[in-house]
Scaffold this motif. Structure first.
Motif, PDB file in Angstrom:
ATOM      1  N   PHE A   1       0.821  -1.208   0.000  1.00  0.00           N
ATOM      2  CA  PHE A   1       0.000   0.000   0.000  1.00  0.00           C
ATOM      3  C   PHE A   1       0.857   1.262   0.000  1.00  0.00           C
ATOM      4  O   PHE A   1       0.443   2.298  -0.525  1.00  0.00           O
ATOM      5  N   ASP A   2       2.068   1.192   0.551  1.00  0.00           N
ATOM      6  CA  ASP A   2       2.988   2.326   0.486  1.00  0.00           C
ATOM      7  C   ASP A   2       3.657   2.431  -0.877  1.00  0.00           C
ATOM      8  O   ASP A   2       4.044   3.518  -1.310  1.00  0.00           O
ATOM      9  N   LEU A   3       3.800   1.295  -1.566  1.00  0.00           N
ATOM     10  CA  LEU A   3       4.337   1.316  -2.924  1.00  0.00           C
ATOM     11  C   LEU A   3       3.471   2.167  -3.848  1.00  0.00           C
ATOM     12  O   LEU A   3       3.985   2.888  -4.703  1.00  0.00           O
ATOM     13  N   GLU A   4       2.168   2.079  -3.678  1.00  0.00           N
ATOM     14  CA  GLU A   4       1.275   2.875  -4.522  1.00  0.00           C
ATOM     15  C   GLU A   4       1.559   4.364  -4.344  1.00  0.00           C
ATOM     16  O   GLU A   4       1.663   5.105  -5.321  1.00  0.00           O
ATOM     17  N   ILE A   5       1.703   4.804  -3.119  1.00  0.00           N
ATOM     18  CA  ILE A   5       1.993   6.217  -2.850  1.00  0.00           C
ATOM     19  C   ILE A   5       3.332   6.606  -3.481  1.00  0.00           C
ATOM     20  O   ILE A   5       3.431   7.607  -4.197  1.00  0.00           O
ATOM     21  N   ALA A   6       4.366   5.811  -3.230  1.00  0.00           N
ATOM     22  CA  ALA A   6       5.703   6.129  -3.731  1.00  0.00           C
ATOM     23  C   ALA A   6       5.732   6.167  -5.256  1.00  0.00           C
ATOM     24  O   ALA A   6       6.291   7.102  -5.851  1.00  0.00           O
ATOM     25  N   LEU A   7       5.145   5.171  -5.907  1.00  0.00           N
ATOM     26  CA  LEU A   7       5.156   5.140  -7.368  1.00  0.00           C
ATOM     27  C   LEU A   7       4.375   6.317  -7.952  1.00  0.00           C
ATOM     28  O   LEU A   7       4.802   6.925  -8.938  1.00  0.00           O
ATOM     29  N   ASN A   8       3.256   6.657  -7.336  1.00  0.00           N
ATOM     30  CA  ASN A   8       2.482   7.812  -7.814  1.00  0.00           C
ATOM     31  C   ASN A   8       3.247   9.112  -7.624  1.00  0.00           C
ATOM     32  O   ASN A   8       3.242   9.991  -8.496  1.00  0.00           O
ATOM     33  N   GLU A   9       3.924   9.257  -6.505  1.00  0.00           N
ATOM     34  CA  GLU A   9       4.692  10.476  -6.246  1.00  0.00           C
ATOM     35  C   GLU A   9       5.906  10.582  -7.167  1.00  0.00           C
ATOM     36  O   GLU A   9       6.208  11.667  -7.675  1.00  0.00           O
ATOM     37  N   ILE A  10       6.590   9.481  -7.400  1.00  0.00           N
ATOM     38  CA  ILE A  10       7.720   9.485  -8.338  1.00  0.00           C
ATOM     39  C   ILE A  10       7.249   9.944  -9.708  1.00  0.00           C
ATOM     40  O   ILE A  10       7.881  10.793 -10.346  1.00  0.00           O
ATOM     41  N   SER A  11       6.137   9.411 -10.171  1.00  0.00           N
ATOM     42  CA  SER A  11       5.596   9.809 -11.475  1.00  0.00           C
ATOM     43  C   SER A  11       5.139  11.264 -11.479  1.00  0.00           C
ATOM     44  O   SER A  11       5.339  11.978 -12.466  1.00  0.00           O
ATOM     45  N   ARG A  12       4.547  11.704 -10.396  1.00  0.00           N
ATOM     46  CA  ARG A  12       4.012  13.075 -10.329  1.00  0.00           C
ATOM     47  C   ARG A  12       5.103  14.130 -10.431  1.00  0.00           C
ATOM     48  O   ARG A  12       4.940  15.131 -11.124  1.00  0.00           O
ATOM     49  N   VAL A  13       6.221  13.929  -9.756  1.00  0.00           N
ATOM     50  CA  VAL A  13       7.228  14.993  -9.669  1.00  0.00           C
ATOM     51  C   VAL A  13       8.256  14.948 -10.797  1.00  0.00           C
ATOM     52  O   VAL A  13       9.153  15.794 -10.838  1.00  0.00           O
ATOM     53  N   SER A  14       8.121  14.001 -11.735  1.00  0.00           N
ATOM     54  CA  SER A  14       9.168  13.838 -12.740  1.00  0.00           C
ATOM     55  C   SER A  14       8.645  13.730 -14.160  1.00  0.00           C
ATOM     56  O   SER A  14       7.528  13.278 -14.397  1.00  0.00           O
ATOM     57  N   GLU A  15       9.517  14.126 -15.067  1.00  0.00           N
ATOM     58  CA  GLU A  15       9.258  13.901 -16.495  1.00  0.00           C
ATOM     59  C   GLU A  15       9.601  12.460 -16.864  1.00  0.00           C
ATOM     60  O   GLU A  15       8.890  11.819 -17.623  1.00  0.00           O
ATOM     61  N   GLU A  16      10.735  11.978 -16.357  1.00  0.00           N
ATOM     62  CA  GLU A  16      11.213  10.622 -16.619  1.00  0.00           C
ATOM     63  C   GLU A  16      11.560   9.962 -15.289  1.00  0.00           C
ATOM     64  O   GLU A  16      11.942  10.643 -14.338  1.00  0.00           O
ATOM     65  N   GLN A  17      11.447   8.626 -15.259  1.00  0.00           N
ATOM     66  CA  GLN A  17      11.721   7.899 -14.032  1.00  0.00           C
ATOM     67  C   GLN A  17      12.557   6.661 -14.342  1.00  0.00           C
ATOM     68  O   GLN A  17      12.437   6.077 -15.418  1.00  0.00           O
ATOM     69  N   TYR A  18      13.369   6.270 -13.350  1.00  0.00           N
ATOM     70  CA  TYR A  18      14.136   5.031 -13.445  1.00  0.00           C
ATOM     71  C   TYR A  18      14.174   4.388 -12.061  1.00  0.00           C
ATOM     72  O   TYR A  18      14.580   5.022 -11.079  1.00  0.00           O
ATOM     73  N   LEU A  19      13.741   3.135 -12.001  1.00  0.00           N
ATOM     74  CA  LEU A  19      13.746   2.362 -10.753  1.00  0.00           C
ATOM     75  C   LEU A  19      14.553   1.095 -10.933  1.00  0.00           C
ATOM     76  O   LEU A  19      14.543   0.482 -11.997  1.00  0.00           O
ATOM     77  N   CYS A  20      15.214   0.688  -9.871  1.00  0.00           N
ATOM     78  CA  CYS A  20      15.815  -0.634  -9.799  1.00  0.00           C
ATOM     79  C   CYS A  20      15.245  -1.284  -8.540  1.00  0.00           C
ATOM     80  O   CYS A  20      15.296  -0.689  -7.458  1.00  0.00           O
ATOM     81  N   VAL A  21      14.667  -2.454  -8.701  1.00  0.00           N
ATOM     82  CA  VAL A  21      14.073  -3.160  -7.562  1.00  0.00           C
ATOM     83  C   VAL A  21      14.604  -4.591  -7.500  1.00  0.00           C
ATOM     84  O   VAL A  21      14.934  -5.196  -8.512  1.00  0.00           O
ATOM     85  N   GLU A  22      14.672  -5.109  -6.282  1.00  0.00           N
ATOM     86  CA  GLU A  22      15.096  -6.479  -6.072  1.00  0.00           C
ATOM     87  C   GLU A  22      13.935  -7.413  -6.397  1.00  0.00           C
ATOM     88  O   GLU A  22      12.788  -7.111  -6.101  1.00  0.00           O
ATOM     89  N   SER A  23      14.274  -8.542  -7.002  1.00  0.00           N
ATOM     90  CA  SER A  23      13.255  -9.506  -7.368  1.00  0.00           C
ATOM     91  C   SER A  23      13.861 -10.906  -7.311  1.00  0.00           C
ATOM     92  O   SER A  23      14.995 -11.084  -6.872  1.00  0.00           O
ATOM     93  N   PHE A  24      13.088 -11.880  -7.776  1.00  0.00           N
ATOM     94  CA  PHE A  24      13.583 -13.252  -7.808  1.00  0.00           C
ATOM     95  C   PHE A  24      12.904 -14.006  -8.929  1.00  0.00           C
ATOM     96  O   PHE A  24      11.793 -13.665  -9.346  1.00  0.00           O
TER      97      PHE A  24
END
Length: 145
Positions: free
Chosen positions: A79-102
């Motif tokens: 539920f916090d990911l939704e806030i963070a992803l929306n805020e990253i998109s809101r404040v930027s023209e372009e975005q780049y994320l690196c996330v851990e996965s498996f």
């Protein structure tokens, strides 16, 4: 004259190095860790704040040309990911994320051992579902252990 924001910057070594290469670039960074911000390089400390990635960002819409977040979002619950992803998109023209996965049980085990603060253990398909669900359309990549 570009502006870059590093979300979850830690001690801000990445944007410190960017600033050394591109002295005229405008940089900002934030991290939830007061310790990390206090121990960042002196040359860029004025560009850093203590802030929670999962709270509204204190920046205007599209204020940054690029927002980066590297190996930070795993610390958030979904539920916090939704806030963070929306805020990253809101404040930027372009975005780049690196996330851990498996991709398999061994990589999941390694991730569980490595990322002690991790709240989001998601496979590649699950991360992509989350990005789609929360309407994140920036660039991203995965790191596997």
């Amino acid at each position: 004259s570009s502006k870059i924001l590093d979300v979850g910057c830690g001690k801000a070594f990445l944007i410190f190095e960017i600033k050394k290469i591109l002295p005229k670039i405008k940089i900002k960074g934030f991290d939830i860790s007061k310790y990390a911000i206090e121990n960042a390089p002196l040359e860029i400390k004025d560009n850093l704040i203590v802030h929670d990635v999962a709270k509204d960002y204190p920046f205007k819409d599209k204020e940054f040309d690029l927002v980066i977040s590297i190996n930070t979002l795993h610390n958030l619950k979904i539920f916090d990911l939704e806030i963070a992803l929306n805020e990253i998109s809101r404040v930027s023209e372009e975005q780049y994320l690196c996330v851990e996965s498996f991709r398999n049980e061994e990589e999941l085990f390694n991730l569980e051992c490595w990322a002690l603060t991790c709240q989001s253990f998601f496979s590649k398909d699950e991360w992509e579902w989350i990005f789609n669900k929360f309407k994140y359309d920036g660039d991203y990549e995965f790191i596997y252990f």
